[in-house]
Design a protein around this motif. Sequence first.
Motif: not given
Length: 289
Positions: A199-209, A257-260, A280-284
């Motif tokens: 089993s595997v899990e990945v957590i990463f942040d990215y820029l939403a286009d 990001a702001t919700d987190l 604004r564009p940042v998400r996790i």
Amino acid sequence: MDNDGPSRTALVTAYARAYHQIADQPRILADPLAARLLDVTVDELNELGRPGESGREEILRLGVGDRPRRLFFAARGRFAEDRVAAAVGAGVRQVVILGAGLDTFAYRHSHSGLRVFEVDHPATQAWKSERLAASGIDLPEGLSFVPVDFETDTLATRLADAGFSRSDSAVFVWLGVVYYLTPDAADGTLDYIARQSGSVEVIFDYLADTDEDRAQLRARAERAAAVGEPWFSYFAPDDIAARLRALGFTDVEDHAATDLIAGYLGDSAEFEGEPPQALRPVRILRASR
């Protein structure tokens, strides 16, 4: 990045975590080792929090003086560490931190039997090792440094050489890295993670286009390129979720990001009105199977 030391990103993030310990209440992430690793005092952190001249210190002020950015660095670290704690509770004993930078999780956690693999550029790891020794922070049992250049090295080979087991369950933490990689390098890493036997899990942040943020995102990308750390990868939220599901991930969770941040502060009023431009564009995103 500077091949003689840590990247600008690693330094900014570490200074943000250090200043978060003294500047923000409630505190989202407890990291008593950040300032010690950096060899920076409370007075020096407070001085960086004030407006000043440009130069290297101005770069560090991005992490110290910009509260929204600072809170996000703390929140994404807390989110990842909470997910690791949940996974360890379910029996996982391997954590891979991709682009570990100056992260201190491996030196703070209390999870028995946990193996932590810190993956990063050799120059960053060499500087970090020197600072760990100078500051008297002990290397915990179960920690492995894994030197990797994501654009030229094979992650699978480097991790295997360090003793990582492909057949055992694992969590991959990948923060502040994806946007600096080419799309091919990012896709290749996700494909490697998805092919884990256990089993595997990945957590990463990215820029939403997205249409509404594209112009602002491109302007920020130009500024990042101007200081030598250009951005290469952006994803539409629906597209990255579809890509992860195609790789076999069945549980995908994506947060602005702001919700987190608001979730950890317990106060939705922190970002009333329009979100700060930096966030604004940042998400996790968290994905597992």
